[in-house]
Design an enzyme around this catalytic site. Structure first.
Site, mmCIF file in Angstrom:
data_model
loop_
_atom_site.group_PDB
_atom_site.id
_atom_site.type_symbol
_atom_site.label_atom_id
_atom_site.label_comp_id
_atom_site.label_asym_id
_atom_site.label_seq_id
_atom_site.Cartn_x
_atom_site.Cartn_y
_atom_site.Cartn_z
ATOM 1 N N LEU A 63 41.250 40.073 -36.476
ATOM 2 C CA LEU A 63 40.916 40.463 -37.823
ATOM 3 C C LEU A 63 41.860 40.079 -38.864
ATOM 4 O O LEU A 63 43.457 40.269 -38.356
ATOM 5 C CB LEU A 63 40.686 42.026 -37.851
ATOM 6 N N ASP A 64 41.881 39.876 -39.981
ATOM 7 C CA ASP A 64 42.865 39.532 -40.875
ATOM 8 C C ASP A 64 42.956 40.581 -42.055
ATOM 9 O O ASP A 64 41.839 41.029 -42.408
ATOM 10 C CB ASP A 64 42.763 38.067 -41.529
#
Length: 64
Positions: A63-64
């Site tokens: 996830l960013d």
């Protein structure tokens, strides 16, 4: 691994499969639709129920 503390549970599930095999055919699509609907309520968009089937192959999520 069998749960030796609850042999009645194994017997009940086995009886359900033998007596009403259609339940397995109904349970899978129902579970997929419930999973898709619940994830939508939580804000996750899923393209369709078949996407949930492929999540068994996922090794990691970034996830960013």
């Amino acid at each position: 691994m069998a749960d030796r503390g609850r042999p009645w549970l194994i017997t009940a599930v086995a009886a359900q499969i033998v007596v009403y095999p259609c339940a397995l055919g109904l349970a899978r699509p129902t579970a997929l639709m419930v999973g898709t609907g619940r994830s939508a309520q939580l804000g996750s968009l899923i393209k369709g129920p078949e996407v949930l089937e492929t999540t068994l192959e996922v090794v990691s999520i970034e996830l960013d």
